[in-house]
Design a protein around this motif. Structure first.
Motif, PDB file in Angstrom:
ATOM      1  N   ARG A 208      55.700  53.472  37.478  1.00  0.00           N
ATOM      2  CA  ARG A 208      56.810  52.899  38.150  1.00  0.00           C
ATOM      3  C   ARG A 208      56.827  51.271  38.076  1.00  0.00           C
ATOM      4  O   ARG A 208      57.705  50.585  38.674  1.00  0.00           O
ATOM      5  N   GLY A 209      56.245  50.994  37.028  1.00  0.00           N
ATOM      6  CA  GLY A 209      56.274  49.471  36.810  1.00  0.00           C
ATOM      7  C   GLY A 209      54.984  48.653  37.166  1.00  0.00           C
ATOM      8  O   GLY A 209      54.865  47.481  36.830  1.00  0.00           O
ATOM      9  N   GLY A 210      54.152  49.052  37.976  1.00  0.00           N
ATOM     10  CA  GLY A 210      52.786  48.619  38.160  1.00  0.00           C
ATOM     11  C   GLY A 210      51.922  48.335  37.162  1.00  0.00           C
ATOM     12  O   GLY A 210      52.044  49.094  36.034  1.00  0.00           O
ATOM     13  N   THR A 211      50.870  47.366  37.251  1.00  0.00           N
ATOM     14  CA  THR A 211      50.041  47.119  36.311  1.00  0.00           C
ATOM     15  C   THR A 211      48.534  47.319  36.824  1.00  0.00           C
ATOM     16  O   THR A 211      48.416  46.824  38.058  1.00  0.00           O
ATOM     17  N   ALA A 212      47.770  47.831  36.145  1.00  0.00           N
ATOM     18  CA  ALA A 212      46.367  48.002  36.694  1.00  0.00           C
ATOM     19  C   ALA A 212      45.170  47.702  35.551  1.00  0.00           C
ATOM     20  O   ALA A 212      45.564  48.155  34.170  1.00  0.00           O
ATOM     21  N   ILE A 213      44.056  47.163  35.962  1.00  0.00           N
ATOM     22  CA  ILE A 213      43.159  47.067  34.990  1.00  0.00           C
ATOM     23  C   ILE A 213      41.752  47.205  35.731  1.00  0.00           C
ATOM     24  O   ILE A 213      41.682  46.534  36.490  1.00  0.00           O
ATOM     25  N   ASN A 214      40.796  47.755  34.831  1.00  0.00           N
ATOM     26  CA  ASN A 214      39.616  47.649  35.241  1.00  0.00           C
ATOM     27  C   ASN A 214      38.507  46.492  34.767  1.00  0.00           C
ATOM     28  O   ASN A 214      38.862  45.739  33.801  1.00  0.00           O
ATOM     29  N   TYR A 215      37.194  46.251  35.381  1.00  0.00           N
ATOM     30  CA  TYR A 215      36.222  45.456  34.849  1.00  0.00           C
ATOM     31  C   TYR A 215      36.863  43.808  34.896  1.00  0.00           C
ATOM     32  O   TYR A 215      36.495  43.344  34.043  1.00  0.00           O
ATOM     33  N   LEU A 216      37.966  43.755  35.960  1.00  0.00           N
ATOM     34  CA  LEU A 216      38.279  42.277  35.999  1.00  0.00           C
ATOM     35  C   LEU A 216      38.185  41.914  37.447  1.00  0.00           C
ATOM     36  O   LEU A 216      38.687  42.551  38.326  1.00  0.00           O
ATOM     37  N   SER A 217      37.156  41.049  37.746  1.00  0.00           N
ATOM     38  CA  SER A 217      36.534  40.802  39.102  1.00  0.00           C
ATOM     39  C   SER A 217      37.372  39.547  39.694  1.00  0.00           C
ATOM     40  O   SER A 217      37.654  38.737  39.037  1.00  0.00           O
ATOM     41  N   ALA A 218      37.471  39.736  41.129  1.00  0.00           N
ATOM     42  CA  ALA A 218      38.126  38.494  41.689  1.00  0.00           C
ATOM     43  C   ALA A 218      36.987  37.657  41.949  1.00  0.00           C
ATOM     44  O   ALA A 218      36.010  38.033  42.901  1.00  0.00           O
ATOM     45  N   GLU A 219      37.165  36.280  41.485  1.00  0.00           N
ATOM     46  CA  GLU A 219      35.883  35.502  41.711  1.00  0.00           C
ATOM     47  C   GLU A 219      35.770  34.562  42.905  1.00  0.00           C
ATOM     48  O   GLU A 219      35.182  34.450  43.821  1.00  0.00           O
ATOM     49  N   HIS A 220      37.045  33.865  42.976  1.00  0.00           N
ATOM     50  CA  HIS A 220      37.301  32.834  44.192  1.00  0.00           C
ATOM     51  C   HIS A 220      38.850  32.916  44.524  1.00  0.00           C
ATOM     52  O   HIS A 220      39.868  32.995  43.493  1.00  0.00           O
ATOM     53  N   ILE A 221      39.386  32.818  45.707  1.00  0.00           N
ATOM     54  CA  ILE A 221      40.541  32.795  46.268  1.00  0.00           C
ATOM     55  C   ILE A 221      41.075  31.146  45.740  1.00  0.00           C
ATOM     56  O   ILE A 221      40.393  30.139  45.807  1.00  0.00           O
ATOM     57  N   ILE A 222      42.283  31.000  45.435  1.00  0.00           N
ATOM     58  CA  ILE A 222      43.001  29.843  45.008  1.00  0.00           C
ATOM     59  C   ILE A 222      43.870  29.415  46.390  1.00  0.00           C
ATOM     60  O   ILE A 222      44.748  30.159  46.692  1.00  0.00           O
ATOM     61  N   LEU A 223      43.552  28.236  46.958  1.00  0.00           N
ATOM     62  CA  LEU A 223      44.269  27.696  48.192  1.00  0.00           C
ATOM     63  C   LEU A 223      45.271  26.892  47.537  1.00  0.00           C
ATOM     64  O   LEU A 223      44.886  25.639  46.749  1.00  0.00           O
ATOM     65  N   THR A 224      46.393  26.567  48.209  1.00  0.00           N
ATOM     66  CA  THR A 224      47.348  25.517  47.922  1.00  0.00           C
ATOM     67  C   THR A 224      47.958  25.157  49.145  1.00  0.00           C
ATOM     68  O   THR A 224      48.611  26.127  49.930  1.00  0.00           O
ATOM     69  N   ALA A 225      47.476  24.098  49.710  1.00  0.00           N
ATOM     70  CA  ALA A 225      48.286  23.738  51.238  1.00  0.00           C
ATOM     71  C   ALA A 225      47.661  24.732  52.300  1.00  0.00           C
ATOM     72  O   ALA A 225      48.287  25.061  53.214  1.00  0.00           O
ATOM     73  N   ASP A 226      46.475  25.082  52.222  1.00  0.00           N
ATOM     74  CA  ASP A 226      45.870  26.148  53.315  1.00  0.00           C
ATOM     75  C   ASP A 226      46.276  27.421  53.167  1.00  0.00           C
ATOM     76  O   ASP A 226      46.200  28.528  54.025  1.00  0.00           O
ATOM     77  N   THR A 227      47.149  28.006  52.141  1.00  0.00           N
ATOM     78  CA  THR A 227      47.644  29.134  51.935  1.00  0.00           C
ATOM     79  C   THR A 227      47.241  29.778  50.446  1.00  0.00           C
ATOM     80  O   THR A 227      47.176  28.863  49.515  1.00  0.00           O
ATOM     81  N   VAL A 228      46.709  31.120  50.492  1.00  0.00           N
ATOM     82  CA  VAL A 228      46.236  31.852  49.174  1.00  0.00           C
ATOM     83  C   VAL A 228      47.586  31.985  48.314  1.00  0.00           C
ATOM     84  O   VAL A 228      48.534  32.510  48.633  1.00  0.00           O
ATOM     85  N   THR A 229      47.575  31.210  47.100  1.00  0.00           N
ATOM     86  CA  THR A 229      48.377  31.386  46.226  1.00  0.00           C
ATOM     87  C   THR A 229      48.020  31.958  44.665  1.00  0.00           C
ATOM     88  O   THR A 229      48.921  32.053  43.914  1.00  0.00           O
ATOM     89  N   GLY A 230      46.652  32.491  44.737  1.00  0.00           N
ATOM     90  CA  GLY A 230      46.166  33.196  43.696  1.00  0.00           C
ATOM     91  C   GLY A 230      44.749  33.453  43.701  1.00  0.00           C
ATOM     92  O   GLY A 230      44.332  33.387  44.998  1.00  0.00           O
ATOM     93  N   ILE A 231      44.333  33.707  42.551  1.00  0.00           N
ATOM     94  CA  ILE A 231      43.067  34.218  42.375  1.00  0.00           C
ATOM     95  C   ILE A 231      42.439  34.055  41.065  1.00  0.00           C
ATOM     96  O   ILE A 231      43.034  34.032  39.935  1.00  0.00           O
ATOM     97  N   ASN A 232      40.938  33.319  41.099  1.00  0.00           N
ATOM     98  CA  ASN A 232      40.330  33.147  39.725  1.00  0.00           C
ATOM     99  C   ASN A 232      39.444  34.336  39.376  1.00  0.00           C
ATOM    100  O   ASN A 232      38.973  35.090  40.313  1.00  0.00           O
ATOM    101  N   VAL A 233      39.706  35.012  38.261  1.00  0.00           N
ATOM    102  CA  VAL A 233      39.098  36.267  37.877  1.00  0.00           C
ATOM    103  C   VAL A 233      38.095  36.094  36.627  1.00  0.00           C
ATOM    104  O   VAL A 233      38.352  35.313  35.852  1.00  0.00           O
TER     105      VAL A 233
END
Length: 554
Positions: A187-212
């Motif tokens: 249905r168009g989703g994307t999945a991948i294993n062995y890729l870890s979320a290391e740090h949350i990325i904040l912009t103006a106190d709002t989560v805008t992404g993640i370092n992996v």
């Protein structure tokens, strides 16, 4: 078909994600590849979102491959007055039975009633009347004769007054996760294993992404998203605490024993109360073996290490099963394998020791913290409802998302019957159809004749291992033998009888040389001994480690 096959090539998928990282803003990034994260990926894909799921280990590496395998409505929750939770679970159970026959299958339960034991047959059958009414059909009956002769040979008969037969369902939990992920990718989703979320990325106190971080190459990069979903189970607090949120998760360990079906042949899942603490325990038929479980204990060990059963848990489960089936005389010598999973229970108590693990509520909880939406708790059965609740919260960040049509939508698309020419009977074909979706005919028709015979006493075909190696993002040998298939749990010594056949398949599909095969084999055997065997085997391994170290020192 080519789109879905390509989507399960990990190297290609990682390359696509990395190359588009700087100029792609995902609608949603889901962190966690268990059943909860997979369900969110599927539901978000159904809603038309551009969504990515990342998993730090392998898909279903945590509790979603180590659960009690039950797809049930939670009769115990009805008994404690949680009607809405039971209603939702029974409704979802029926949907899964209808949509995934062969992967989610009916399972009959049997509970003996003993004199002076609560609940008695009147109370228990009254609860089941409500339980069945919710499910829309009568699924229970009271039995007062022939129990030990016909229904459950060898069951404890002292003070046995009768038994109640009722119905729920059972599944292969890890394969269910893979099926949900496959559906999401279609249905168009994307999945991948062995890729870890290391740090949350904040912009103006709002989560805008993640370092992996890629766990295979070690490479790190940033991903951007409108909203990040934290569906990491026992690890939920790890990301939340980057935003200074208080801890909320109480990790509880549930451990199981697997014995050959011939040592304890069961036609039902037999429920009983442990003589030591009166906790409900069960033994049930699964994949041509018998599973005995489960325990419910606080887990204080490192969550990044796989959990394993303790000696006290082994003794506890053996004591319980031998009290219920006194003639069986099950011992450690009968155990093929063990497994332990960590339940991410949400606790509201400041002092956890005041509440017994089994008394903790099992409902899911959701937190929205600066654009990081975390979810934990809940049941395997209700993963779709959990996903819908998460998306309702995420709608704050994705106002154009339409959830109205998802409430009543089928989770899995109907798989058309495709002609297959093989030696398989209809039940085997239905099992493959349910587990592999529309690719089942490709799996069968591209298999050699000798690859379509069950491996040992299992239901698994060599053709399935070959298919998974080619199309299901296998990185390590344990991915293949413990999660894509359950060979490592069902055969002695983790399935070592297959290693000779597996070596050329792995080397061809994964491009391993001789050295890589030997390294993977050694790694897998170590995992089996440390985390899926009896504690006495681990002690032997530790002794061997000490001996090796002493020899090296000398």
């Amino acid at each position: 078909m080519s789109h879905v096959l390509a989507s399960f090539s990990r190297a290609q998928r990682l390359s696509q994600i990395q190359q588009s990282a700087d100029n792609t803003v995902w609608d949603m990034i889901v962190v966690g590849g268990g059943i909860t994260g997979a369900g969110i990926l599927l539901t978000a894909s159904q809603a038309g979102l551009k969504v990515l799921l990342i998993e730090q280990q392998d898909f279903a590496w945590g509790a979603s491959s180590k659960s009690s395998k039950m797809v049930h409505g939670g009769l115990r929750y009805l008994g404690s007055g949680q009607y809405n939770m039971t209603r939702d679970a029974v409704t979802e159970r029926e949907k899964l039975l209808n949509e995934l026959p062969g992967l989610v299958n009916p399972l009959q339960f049997l509970m003996g009633h003993y004199k002076y034991q609560f609940p008695g047959p009147v109370v228990f059958n009254s609860l089941l009347t409500i339980y069945d009414w919710i499910g829309g059909k009568r699924n229970h009956r009271y039995i007062n004769h022939g129990i030990a002769d016909f229904h459950a040979p060898g069951i404890e008969q002292n003070k046995l007054q009768g038994a109640t037969q009722f119905a729920d369902a059972v599944t292969d939990d890890a394969r269910l996760v893979m099926r949900v992920l496959q559906e999401a990718q279609e249905r168009g989703g994307t999945a991948i294993n062995y890729l870890s979320a290391e740090h949350i990325i904040l912009t103006a106190d709002t989560v805008t992404g993640i370092n992996v971080a890629d766990q295979v190459s070690g490479q790190k990069f940033n991903l951007q998203a409108k909203v990040v979903i934290n569906a990491t189970g026992p690890w939920t607090d790890k990301l939340r605490q980057q935003l200074h949120a208080p801890k909320a998760i109480r990790p509880l360990r549930g451990s199981h024993l697997i014995v050959p079906s011939w040592r304890l042949p069961l036609a039902y899942s037999v429920s009983y109360f442990h003589p030591a603490d009166k906790r409900p325990i069960f033994a049930f038929p699964w994949e041509n073996s018998t599973v005995i479980g489960t325990t419910d204990l606080d887990h204080d060990s490192d969550l990044d290490q796989q959990p394993c059963i303790s000696q006290s848990e082994v003794d506890y489960l053996l004591t319980g099963i031998n009290k219920q089936f006194p003639q069986a005389d099950i011992s450690e010598a009968d155990v093929i394998s063990t497994y332990a999973g960590i339940r991410p229970v949400v606790s509201n108590s400041d002092n956890l020791k005041n509440i017994k693990p089994s008394d903790e509520k099992r409902e899911h909880s959701i937190w929205n913290e600066q654009g990081l939406i975390s979810v934990a708790g809940g049941k395997l059965t209700t993963f779709r409802l959990i996903a819908l609740d998460v998306l309702k919260v995420a709608q704050h960040y994705l106002p154009d998302m339409n959830l109205i049509d998802l409430q009543a939508a089928k989770l899995f698309q109907t798989i058309p019957d495709t002609p297959v020419g093989s030696i398989l009977h209809q039940q085997q074909i239905q099992r493959l159809k349910s587990q592999y979706g529309k690719h089942y005919s490709h799996l069968i028709n591209n298999a050699e004749h000798n690859e379509l015979r069950p491996i040992g006493s299992t239901n698994t075909l060599l053709a399935e291992l070959k298919w998974s190696l080619q199309h299901e993002m296998v990185v390590h040998l344990d991915d293949l033998l413990l999660r894509r298939t359950r060979i490592g749990l069902l055969l002695v010594a983790g399935g070592e009888q297959l290693f000779g056949q597996l070596q050329p398949l792995c080397q061809t599909a994964l491009h391993w040389n001789e050295g890589q095969w030997q390294q993977e084999l050694s790694r897998y055997q170590d995992i089996i001994q440390r985390y899926y065997s009896l504690p006495t085997h681990r002690q032997l391994l530790s002794t061997q480690d000490v001996s090796s170290a002493n020899a090296a020192a000398n």
